[in-house]
Design a protein around this motif. Structure first.
Motif, mmCIF file in Angstrom:
data_model
loop_
_atom_site.group_PDB
_atom_site.id
_atom_site.type_symbol
_atom_site.label_atom_id
_atom_site.label_comp_id
_atom_site.label_asym_id
_atom_site.label_seq_id
_atom_site.Cartn_x
_atom_site.Cartn_y
_atom_site.Cartn_z
ATOM 1 N N THR A 126 0.837 -1.207 0.000
ATOM 2 C CA THR A 126 0.000 0.000 0.000
ATOM 3 C C THR A 126 0.868 1.251 0.000
ATOM 4 O OG1 THR A 126 -1.770 -1.135 1.203
ATOM 5 C CG2 THR A 126 -1.793 1.274 1.233
ATOM 6 N N TYR A 127 0.542 2.158 -0.898
ATOM 7 C CA TYR A 127 1.216 3.465 -0.980
ATOM 8 C C TYR A 127 0.220 4.550 -0.598
ATOM 9 C CZ TYR A 127 2.791 7.778 -3.297
ATOM 10 O OH TYR A 127 3.127 9.075 -3.576
ATOM 11 N N THR A 128 0.518 5.289 0.470
ATOM 12 C CA THR A 128 -0.323 6.396 0.906
ATOM 13 C C THR A 128 0.451 7.694 0.710
ATOM 14 O OG1 THR A 128 -1.383 4.986 2.570
ATOM 15 C CG2 THR A 128 -1.664 7.371 2.810
ATOM 16 N N PRO A 129 0.114 8.476 -0.312
ATOM 17 C CA PRO A 129 0.880 9.696 -0.588
ATOM 18 C C PRO A 129 0.712 10.738 0.506
ATOM 19 C CG PRO A 129 -1.068 9.574 -1.993
ATOM 20 C CD PRO A 129 -0.982 8.269 -1.278
ATOM 21 N N LYS A 130 1.784 11.438 0.794
ATOM 22 C CA LYS A 130 1.763 12.545 1.748
ATOM 23 C C LYS A 130 1.705 13.894 1.029
ATOM 24 C CE LYS A 130 2.181 9.871 5.332
ATOM 25 N NZ LYS A 130 1.023 9.675 6.239
ATOM 26 N N LYS A 131 2.185 13.919 -0.216
ATOM 27 C CA LYS A 131 2.185 15.156 -0.990
ATOM 28 C C LYS A 131 1.370 14.965 -2.255
ATOM 29 C CE LYS A 131 6.730 16.630 0.709
ATOM 30 N NZ LYS A 131 8.099 17.063 0.322
ATOM 31 N N SER A 132 0.908 16.075 -2.809
ATOM 32 C CA SER A 132 0.078 16.031 -4.013
ATOM 33 C C SER A 132 0.912 16.352 -5.258
ATOM 34 C CB SER A 132 -1.066 17.037 -3.886
ATOM 35 O OG SER A 132 -1.886 16.749 -2.771
ATOM 36 N N GLY A 133 0.516 15.739 -6.374
ATOM 37 C CA GLY A 133 1.205 15.986 -7.635
ATOM 38 C C GLY A 133 1.416 14.699 -8.405
ATOM 39 N N LYS A 134 2.260 14.762 -9.407
ATOM 40 C CA LYS A 134 2.553 13.589 -10.226
ATOM 41 C C LYS A 134 3.697 12.798 -9.611
ATOM 42 C CE LYS A 134 0.921 15.033 -14.778
ATOM 43 N NZ LYS A 134 1.276 15.176 -16.217
ATOM 44 N N VAL A 135 3.526 11.496 -9.571
ATOM 45 C CA VAL A 135 4.593 10.613 -9.100
ATOM 46 C C VAL A 135 4.783 9.485 -10.102
ATOM 47 C CG1 VAL A 135 4.221 11.111 -6.652
ATOM 48 C CG2 VAL A 135 2.992 9.216 -7.703
ATOM 49 N N THR A 136 6.003 8.979 -10.155
ATOM 50 C CA THR A 136 6.300 7.808 -10.970
ATOM 51 C C THR A 136 6.671 6.650 -10.057
ATOM 52 O OG1 THR A 136 8.633 8.464 -11.183
ATOM 53 C CG2 THR A 136 7.108 9.200 -12.904
ATOM 54 N N LEU A 137 6.356 5.447 -10.496
ATOM 55 C CA LEU A 137 6.650 4.253 -9.719
ATOM 56 C C LEU A 137 7.533 3.330 -10.560
ATOM 57 C CD1 LEU A 137 3.655 5.331 -8.874
ATOM 58 C CD2 LEU A 137 3.634 3.261 -7.498
ATOM 59 N N THR A 138 8.676 2.955 -9.988
ATOM 60 C CA THR A 138 9.673 2.180 -10.712
ATOM 61 C C THR A 138 10.091 0.968 -9.897
ATOM 62 O OG1 THR A 138 10.514 4.259 -11.649
ATOM 63 C CG2 THR A 138 11.919 2.319 -11.871
ATOM 64 N N ALA A 139 10.333 -0.146 -10.579
ATOM 65 C CA ALA A 139 10.770 -1.369 -9.903
ATOM 66 C C ALA A 139 12.098 -1.143 -9.197
ATOM 67 C CB ALA A 139 10.911 -2.502 -10.927
ATOM 68 N N GLY A 140 12.167 -1.587 -7.936
ATOM 69 C CA GLY A 140 13.391 -1.467 -7.150
ATOM 70 C C GLY A 140 13.996 -2.825 -6.853
ATOM 71 N N VAL A 141 14.702 -2.926 -5.750
ATOM 72 C CA VAL A 141 15.429 -4.150 -5.389
ATOM 73 C C VAL A 141 14.451 -5.284 -5.081
ATOM 74 C CG1 VAL A 141 17.010 -5.168 -3.717
ATOM 75 C CG2 VAL A 141 17.390 -2.841 -4.528
ATOM 76 N N LEU A 142 14.760 -6.449 -5.605
ATOM 77 C CA LEU A 142 13.988 -7.668 -5.357
ATOM 78 C C LEU A 142 14.774 -8.564 -4.413
ATOM 79 C CD1 LEU A 142 11.783 -9.874 -6.063
ATOM 80 C CD2 LEU A 142 13.284 -10.518 -7.976
ATOM 81 N N THR A 143 14.097 -9.139 -3.434
ATOM 82 C CA THR A 143 14.743 -10.049 -2.482
ATOM 83 C C THR A 143 14.008 -11.385 -2.487
ATOM 84 O OG1 THR A 143 15.390 -8.195 -1.061
ATOM 85 C CG2 THR A 143 15.439 -10.377 -0.077
ATOM 86 N N ILE A 144 14.782 -12.461 -2.609
ATOM 87 C CA ILE A 144 14.209 -13.811 -2.607
ATOM 88 C C ILE A 144 14.837 -14.597 -1.461
ATOM 89 C CG2 ILE A 144 13.919 -15.956 -3.910
ATOM 90 C CD1 ILE A 144 14.269 -14.313 -6.476
ATOM 91 N N LYS A 145 13.996 -15.064 -0.562
ATOM 92 C CA LYS A 145 14.470 -15.879 0.551
ATOM 93 C C LYS A 145 13.990 -17.317 0.350
ATOM 94 C CE LYS A 145 14.856 -12.174 3.948
ATOM 95 N NZ LYS A 145 14.545 -11.712 5.326
ATOM 96 N N ALA A 146 14.951 -18.251 0.427
ATOM 97 C CA ALA A 146 14.617 -19.659 0.202
ATOM 98 C C ALA A 146 15.585 -20.550 0.956
ATOM 99 C CB ALA A 146 14.661 -19.983 -1.293
ATOM 100 N N MET A 147 15.038 -21.460 1.735
ATOM 101 C CA MET A 147 15.820 -22.484 2.429
ATOM 102 C C MET A 147 16.983 -21.884 3.227
ATOM 103 S SD MET A 147 15.816 -25.387 -0.591
ATOM 104 C CE MET A 147 16.604 -26.615 0.450
ATOM 105 N N GLY A 148 16.708 -20.799 3.939
ATOM 106 C CA GLY A 148 17.716 -20.179 4.781
ATOM 107 C C GLY A 148 18.711 -19.304 4.054
ATOM 108 N N THR A 149 18.526 -19.088 2.756
ATOM 109 C CA THR A 149 19.432 -18.236 1.978
ATOM 110 C C THR A 149 18.691 -16.995 1.488
ATOM 111 O OG1 THR A 149 18.946 -19.274 -0.157
ATOM 112 C CG2 THR A 149 20.672 -20.279 1.199
ATOM 113 N N THR A 150 19.446 -15.978 1.135
ATOM 114 C CA THR A 150 18.863 -14.733 0.624
ATOM 115 C C THR A 150 19.544 -14.351 -0.681
ATOM 116 O OG1 THR A 150 18.346 -13.927 2.858
ATOM 117 C CG2 THR A 150 18.434 -12.295 1.094
ATOM 118 N N THR A 151 18.738 -14.105 -1.704
ATOM 119 C CA THR A 151 19.223 -13.627 -2.994
ATOM 120 C C THR A 151 18.716 -12.210 -3.191
ATOM 121 O OG1 THR A 151 19.327 -15.826 -4.007
ATOM 122 C CG2 THR A 151 19.107 -13.950 -5.491
#
Length: 226
Positions: A126-151
């Protein structure tokens, strides 16, 4: 005007009003963007490109964001059993304000064979804006956790935004961090009753009581001298 003409006029007015509402609705521009993820895995560095789509649906004062991956971005040398992998990511908001929105998804619903691209389920937050205007949304860091490891997978090609929104912010007037503060010398209102008036009345009572005491002492002194 006849009833029939009046009904026709009302229907036309309603249709125009509906069109005006649609025209006034905040604009949203979405695009599927290729994101090259450079991943740091337990077995070495890997890279893969996945088309990413980000959708935003208005919910109350915020937006429910959904981040969808159309291709897997990493793999495992061993089979990952059902529910063994949990993905999460951040969506970078820029423009009227700069924030990072965390999104997460459900564990893999089925086993993932070894050396097979890991299909990432839809991630939401959920994104709740605090300011008004135009915003862009871009993919950031992805994290994958599996079997005790982190990618950790970082976008390496400076991807373009996947979504643009016109938002209306809350301005920080409400929320868990506190309400609007008092300004100047005014007293804050802290309850259903006007505490400022109550405290002001109490102060006036004390002031009047003090004046009455001074007056009483003055008159007593005059009587003693007479």
């Amino acid at each position: 005007m006849s009833d029939r003409k009046r009904s026709t006029a009302l229907a036309l007015a309603s249709a125009l009003a509906g069109a005006a509402v649609l025209l006034a609705a905040p604009a949203a521009h979405a695009a599927v963007v290729d994101v090259q993820y450079d991943c740091k895995t337990p077995i070495g560095d890997k890279s893969a490109v996945s088309p990413i789509e980000i959708k935003g649906v208005k919910e109350g004062s915020g937006y429910k964001l959904t981040m969808s991956f159309q291709k897997g971005v990493s793999s495992s040398p061993v089979e990952l059993g059902k529910g063994a992998m949990t993905p999460s990511a951040v969506i970078v908001v820029d423009g009227a304000e700069k924030v990072s929105v965390p999104v997460s998804g459900a564990p893999n619903p089925e086993a993932i064979p070894a050396n097979t691209p890991i299909k990432i389920s839809d991630l939401s937050g959920t994104y709740t804006p605090k300011k008004s205007g135009k915003v862009t949304l871009t993919a950031g860091v992805l994290t994958i956790k599996a079997m005790g490891t982190t990618t950790t997978c970082t976008p390496g090609n400076s991807p373009k935004p996947s979504l643009e929104l016109d938002v209306t912010g809350s301005g920080g007037a409400t929320g868990s961090t506190g309400s609007t503060g008092s300004t100047g010398d005014s007293l804050p209102q802290t309850g259903p009753e006007d505490s400022a008036i109550a405290l002001g009345t109490l102060g006036a009572t004390v002031l009047l009581s003090g004046a009455a005491g001074v007056l009483w002492l003055t008159r007593r002194g005059q009587r003693a001298r007479s």
